[in-house]
Scaffold this motif. Sequence first.
Motif, PDB file in Angstrom:
ATOM      1  N   UNK A 156     -17.782  17.692   8.646  1.00  0.00           N
ATOM      2  CA  UNK A 156     -16.897  18.473   7.631  1.00  0.00           C
ATOM      3  C   UNK A 156     -15.765  19.179   8.350  1.00  0.00           C
ATOM      4  N   UNK A 157     -15.803  19.652   9.445  1.00  0.00           N
ATOM      5  CA  UNK A 157     -14.617  20.448   9.993  1.00  0.00           C
ATOM      6  C   UNK A 157     -13.787  19.354  10.563  1.00  0.00           C
ATOM      7  N   UNK A 158     -14.065  18.068  10.732  1.00  0.00           N
ATOM      8  CA  UNK A 158     -13.073  17.231  11.274  1.00  0.00           C
ATOM      9  C   UNK A 158     -12.686  16.295  10.134  1.00  0.00           C
ATOM     10  N   UNK A 159     -12.845  16.426   9.082  1.00  0.00           N
ATOM     11  CA  UNK A 159     -12.393  15.847   7.947  1.00  0.00           C
ATOM     12  C   UNK A 159     -13.220  14.804   7.024  1.00  0.00           C
ATOM     13  N   UNK A 160     -14.590  14.816   7.228  1.00  0.00           N
ATOM     14  CA  UNK A 160     -15.511  13.918   6.379  1.00  0.00           C
ATOM     15  C   UNK A 160     -15.124  14.121   5.153  1.00  0.00           C
ATOM     16  N   UNK A 161     -15.167  12.985   4.334  1.00  0.00           N
ATOM     17  CA  UNK A 161     -14.988  13.216   2.899  1.00  0.00           C
ATOM     18  C   UNK A 161     -16.350  12.865   2.019  1.00  0.00           C
ATOM     19  N   UNK A 162     -17.208  12.340   3.107  1.00  0.00           N
ATOM     20  CA  UNK A 162     -18.414  11.829   2.295  1.00  0.00           C
ATOM     21  C   UNK A 162     -19.413  12.286   3.715  1.00  0.00           C
ATOM     22  N   UNK A 163     -20.598  12.923   3.392  1.00  0.00           N
ATOM     23  CA  UNK A 163     -21.643  13.158   4.425  1.00  0.00           C
ATOM     24  C   UNK A 163     -22.734  12.409   3.748  1.00  0.00           C
ATOM     25  N   UNK A 164     -23.782  12.022   4.733  1.00  0.00           N
ATOM     26  CA  UNK A 164     -25.148  11.490   4.541  1.00  0.00           C
ATOM     27  C   UNK A 164     -26.089  12.185   4.896  1.00  0.00           C
ATOM     28  N   UNK A 165     -26.761  13.001   4.117  1.00  0.00           N
ATOM     29  CA  UNK A 165     -27.671  13.991   4.655  1.00  0.00           C
ATOM     30  C   UNK A 165     -29.113  13.596   4.077  1.00  0.00           C
ATOM     31  N   UNK A 166     -30.080  13.314   4.808  1.00  0.00           N
ATOM     32  CA  UNK A 166     -31.240  13.089   4.215  1.00  0.00           C
ATOM     33  C   UNK A 166     -32.443  14.160   4.569  1.00  0.00           C
ATOM     34  N   UNK A 167     -32.785  14.349   5.908  1.00  0.00           N
ATOM     35  CA  UNK A 167     -33.843  15.173   6.440  1.00  0.00           C
ATOM     36  C   UNK A 167     -33.650  16.541   5.873  1.00  0.00           C
ATOM     37  N   UNK A 168     -32.374  17.184   5.874  1.00  0.00           N
ATOM     38  CA  UNK A 168     -32.021  18.439   5.884  1.00  0.00           C
ATOM     39  C   UNK A 168     -32.262  18.591   4.126  1.00  0.00           C
ATOM     40  N   UNK A 169     -32.306  17.799   3.309  1.00  0.00           N
ATOM     41  CA  UNK A 169     -32.518  17.831   1.716  1.00  0.00           C
ATOM     42  C   UNK A 169     -33.991  17.223   1.283  1.00  0.00           C
ATOM     43  N   UNK A 170     -34.561  16.439   2.045  1.00  0.00           N
ATOM     44  CA  UNK A 170     -35.784  15.986   1.623  1.00  0.00           C
ATOM     45  C   UNK A 170     -37.014  16.031   2.682  1.00  0.00           C
ATOM     46  N   UNK A 171     -36.601  16.510   3.757  1.00  0.00           N
ATOM     47  CA  UNK A 171     -37.575  16.872   4.828  1.00  0.00           C
ATOM     48  C   UNK A 171     -37.851  15.569   5.732  1.00  0.00           C
ATOM     49  N   UNK A 172     -38.745  15.628   6.527  1.00  0.00           N
ATOM     50  CA  UNK A 172     -38.923  14.332   7.347  1.00  0.00           C
ATOM     51  C   UNK A 172     -39.330  13.118   6.372  1.00  0.00           C
ATOM     52  N   UNK A 173     -38.875  11.874   6.970  1.00  0.00           N
ATOM     53  CA  UNK A 173     -38.832  10.719   6.361  1.00  0.00           C
ATOM     54  C   UNK A 173     -40.459  10.523   5.778  1.00  0.00           C
ATOM     55  N   UNK A 174     -40.361   9.753   4.761  1.00  0.00           N
ATOM     56  CA  UNK A 174     -41.823   9.483   4.309  1.00  0.00           C
ATOM     57  C   UNK A 174     -42.285   8.157   4.819  1.00  0.00           C
TER      58      UNK A 174
END
Length: 220
Positions: free
Chosen positions: A202-220
């Motif tokens: 984000x600091x370097x200009x991302x317009x789209x970030x792809x976040x899984x673990x921080x939102x859903x926890x470890x993968x199922x």
Amino acid sequence: MESAADRLADVQANIARMCKPARREPEDVTLIAVSKTHPAETIVPMLETGHRVFGENRVQEAEGKWPALRERFPDAELHAIGQLQSNKADDAVALFDCIHSLDRPSLLKALAKAMDKADRRVPCFVQVDIGEEEQKGGCAIAELPAFLARARDADIPIAGLMCLPPADTEPAPFFALLAKLARDNGVEGLSMGMSGDYETAVQLGATHVRVGTALFGARG
């Protein structure tokens, strides 16, 4: 246990915090909640928070979950964030609202044909092999201008550039390089950053970030 709303609020707060020194607005960053490997019942609480942008890796897995979810939440937006096989182009164009892994001529040709057939133009990010890693997908940096020109000639809407920095290395130089490549090629979107490094992105200009673990926890 944290609720979906709590986890979402944490990530959104981190995005806002990183936007400040970069003089960016948080609403200029699209948070893609990566729901790959998570069952529908895990995704519903995140949809119930009002969040609407999700990412899936595999066409087949997304086809198994999202038609029913979209019946309940018709305004959900689905992004393809994994490597895409050319023989899945028709399915991908029918299912996804955006594709983040356009990376080679054979896929470009297949997607252009599928979009023509479906009369549907799906915005695509061109995946760049930013770390020059053979095992990862991605267009070679030297070939990027010609590849972008081919995509535009095929009437594929270019949403921007995407990258996956090499694992276990400082991601910032790779994010900065992708941002420079975007500027040099007249492209605005930057799909970069995952759970471990989205704040740097984000600091370097991302317009789209792809976040899984921080939102859903470890993968199922």
